[in-house]
Design a protein around this motif. Structure first.
Motif, PDB file in Angstrom:
ATOM      1  N   ILE A  38      46.379  33.286  36.543  1.00 37.69           N
ATOM      2  CA  ILE A  38      47.324  33.335  37.659  1.00 37.69           C
ATOM      3  C   ILE A  38      48.743  33.553  37.150  1.00 37.69           C
ATOM      4  O   ILE A  38      49.510  34.334  37.720  1.00 37.69           O
ATOM      5  CB  ILE A  38      47.221  32.050  38.504  1.00 37.69           C
ATOM      6  CG1 ILE A  38      45.883  32.041  39.268  1.00 37.69           C
ATOM      7  CG2 ILE A  38      48.386  31.947  39.494  1.00 37.69           C
ATOM      8  CD1 ILE A  38      45.598  30.745  40.004  1.00 37.69           C
ATOM      9  N   ILE A  41      49.172  37.292  35.914  1.00 36.12           N
ATOM     10  CA  ILE A  41      49.286  38.251  37.010  1.00 36.12           C
ATOM     11  C   ILE A  41      50.583  38.030  37.780  1.00 36.12           C
ATOM     12  O   ILE A  41      51.213  38.988  38.250  1.00 36.12           O
ATOM     13  CB  ILE A  41      48.074  38.121  37.958  1.00 36.12           C
ATOM     14  CG1 ILE A  41      46.769  38.409  37.204  1.00 36.12           C
ATOM     15  CG2 ILE A  41      48.214  39.076  39.146  1.00 36.12           C
ATOM     16  CD1 ILE A  41      46.682  39.782  36.596  1.00 36.12           C
ATOM     17  N   ASN A  45      51.947  37.881  43.195  1.00 34.06           N
ATOM     18  CA  ASN A  45      51.009  38.978  43.413  1.00 34.06           C
ATOM     19  C   ASN A  45      49.671  38.524  43.991  1.00 34.06           C
ATOM     20  O   ASN A  45      48.746  39.336  44.107  1.00 34.06           O
ATOM     21  CB  ASN A  45      50.769  39.734  42.105  1.00 34.06           C
ATOM     22  CG  ASN A  45      51.987  40.539  41.693  1.00 34.06           C
ATOM     23  OD1 ASN A  45      52.632  41.160  42.521  1.00 34.06           O
ATOM     24  ND2 ASN A  45      52.308  40.515  40.408  1.00 34.06           N
ATOM     25  N   PHE A  46      49.552  37.262  44.352  1.00 34.03           N
ATOM     26  CA  PHE A  46      48.313  36.766  44.950  1.00 34.03           C
ATOM     27  C   PHE A  46      48.464  36.642  46.460  1.00 34.03           C
ATOM     28  O   PHE A  46      49.543  36.351  46.980  1.00 34.03           O
ATOM     29  CB  PHE A  46      47.929  35.412  44.354  1.00 34.03           C
ATOM     30  CG  PHE A  46      47.331  35.520  42.976  1.00 34.03           C
ATOM     31  CD1 PHE A  46      45.956  35.615  42.807  1.00 34.03           C
ATOM     32  CD2 PHE A  46      48.138  35.558  41.859  1.00 34.03           C
ATOM     33  CE1 PHE A  46      45.399  35.733  41.546  1.00 34.03           C
ATOM     34  CE2 PHE A  46      47.600  35.679  40.588  1.00 34.03           C
ATOM     35  CZ  PHE A  46      46.221  35.763  40.433  1.00 34.03           C
ATOM     36  N   ALA A  60      44.102  39.119  44.060  1.00 31.33           N
ATOM     37  CA  ALA A  60      45.322  39.513  43.354  1.00 31.33           C
ATOM     38  C   ALA A  60      45.636  40.977  43.605  1.00 31.33           C
ATOM     39  O   ALA A  60      44.730  41.808  43.693  1.00 31.33           O
ATOM     40  CB  ALA A  60      45.177  39.265  41.860  1.00 31.33           C
ATOM     41  N   HIS A  61      46.924  41.291  43.737  1.00 33.05           N
ATOM     42  CA  HIS A  61      47.430  42.661  43.775  1.00 33.05           C
ATOM     43  C   HIS A  61      48.009  43.002  42.406  1.00 33.05           C
ATOM     44  O   HIS A  61      48.845  42.256  41.889  1.00 33.05           O
ATOM     45  CB  HIS A  61      48.550  42.803  44.812  1.00 33.05           C
ATOM     46  CG  HIS A  61      48.093  42.675  46.219  1.00 33.05           C
ATOM     47  ND1 HIS A  61      48.940  42.866  47.299  1.00 33.05           N
ATOM     48  CD2 HIS A  61      46.884  42.380  46.756  1.00 33.05           C
ATOM     49  CE1 HIS A  61      48.282  42.684  48.418  1.00 33.05           C
ATOM     50  NE2 HIS A  61      47.029  42.392  48.115  1.00 33.05           N
TER      51      HIS A  61
END
Length: 391
Positions: A38, A41, A45-46, A60-61
């Protein structure tokens, strides 16, 4: 059972912890693994779904880009799609995907890509097979290429330098990524059980490629796993193989990721390299006009294609469009004859070139006149789409 869900960003520490536990269970990880993921990333972005204030799933993106026809097309990768077991079958997963598609469209993102655990879910959101993710394997003793035209030098990893070399190769291969930072981190950061080795091919003032690899012992074999590679010249390709061959006294097998039809294998004296596995990632055209206009096309082709597209989720993509291609670029206008008819899923493998227009017609993915089939074949010809990265 279908419940009402609320779609949002990860808003607070409790939500982060809850979603981390969901990912831990979905992907058979540990709390430490999911926290690291997490953070890599980026919490921003989640996206998650709440049901009565409780996080029930998320994803996630990964904002990046993908090479199509020598042009970078902005793309958002979708990763870490997970729903708590007690909420599976409630419509949470498809709600999550449809909300994501609508959000990305609102942000003018042309395309999205993901690796499916199950295709059925993602097809409901408009995704379809777009390209290949392959692993090759060869017995080290069978390589038998000993001539090394270029020097191979152990070097420290420098992201700017290596990314520049990587992009020179990526732009020539449809589907290769303009990588998100977390993908580079996965390549270069070893886990606790491995060491990663980084070598440059060629001279310092004229690098012609690189090899990043690790070595692993199994019960039966010693494996050299190429984590990433680039060869920009024929000399670099021969050097790649001679360097691999030089490990044959200690290494039983060499593994690397490549295309389903990998030009590296053409240099081998015999057909001893075999595909170990092939999976297909999925692509969704989010914005028909932007996706078609931002990708590149064969520079010698001048053609006009009349499309009629159906998109059950994004109504803005519905209707007739004319794609005019010349000088390697495309221009899209509304209207036309609608000579090639397909839904948004059928557009994905046409856009990527994974299948030819005729193959897609035979599979029932499109319906077209002979003139439109010929134009589409000219327009979407190119290298078979693939990527060496999993996310």
């Amino acid at each position: 059972m279908t419940l009402e869900f609320e779609y949002s960003t990860l808003a607070n520490l409790e939500d982060v912890k809850r979603f981390g536990k969901i990912l831990e269970q979905c992907f058979i990880g540990t709390p430490a693994d999911e926290n690291v993921y997490i953070n890599k990333i980026g919490v921003e972005n989640f996206r998650v779904l709440h049901q009565q204030g409780q996080v029930v799933g998320g994803l996630a993106h990964l904002p990046m880009a993908q090479w199509w026809g020598n042009q970078k097309v902005p793309m958002t990768g979708i990763a870490a799609v997970g729903v708590a077991p007690e909420y599976r079958g409630t419509g949470a997963a498809i709600t999550l995907m449809r909300q994501t598609v609508q959000e990305l469209y609102a942000k003018d993102v042309p395309i999205s890509v993901l690796f499916p655990a199950t295709q059925r879910l993602y097809r409901k959101a408009g995704y379809e097979q777009g390209g290949a993710f392959c692993s090759w394997e060869i017995p080290a003793k069978s390589i038998q290429l000993t001539e090394q035209p270029l020097p191979v030098v152990a070097v420290p990893f420098e992201l700017e330098l290596f990314n520049d070399i990587y992009q020179q190769q990526a732009k020539l291969n449809n589907g290769n990524l303009d990588r998100y930072k977390a993908i580079w981190q996965r390549i270069i950061e070893p886990d606790e059980k491995e060491a990663t080795y980084t070598y440059a091919i060629g001279s310092a003032d004229y690098p012609q490629g690189y090899i990043i690899f690790s070595q692993h012992s199994t019960e039966d074999d010693a494996i050299l796993r190429v984590k990433d590679w680039v060869v920009l010249t024929a000399a670099a390709a021969r050097t790649f193989w001679s360097f691999m061959s030089n490990h044959r006294s200690q290494i039983d097998k060499v593994r690397w990721r490549g295309s389903t039809v990998d030009a590296l294998t053409l240099l081998l004296p015999e057909q001893t390299a075999k595909l170990k596995f092939t999976n297909y990632w999925m692509l969704r055209v989010l914005n028909v006009v932007k996706a078609l206009e931002k990708r590149g096309y064969p520079p010698g082709v001048e053609a006009e294609l009349h499309l009629e597209i159906q998109d059950d989720l994004l109504v803005e993509n519905n209707g007739k469009f004319i794609l005019y291609v010349a000088n390697g670029h495309g221009e899209v206008t509304s209207g036309g004859k609608g000579e090639l008819q397909l839904d948004i899923r059928g557009l994905a493998p046409l856009y990527t070139g994974l299948f030819t227009p005729l193959q897609l017609q035979l599979a029932g993915k499109l319906d077209a006149t002979e003139t439109a089939l010929f134009a589409a074949t000219q327009i979407f010809t190119g290298t078979s789409p693939w990527m060496p990265d999993f996310f």
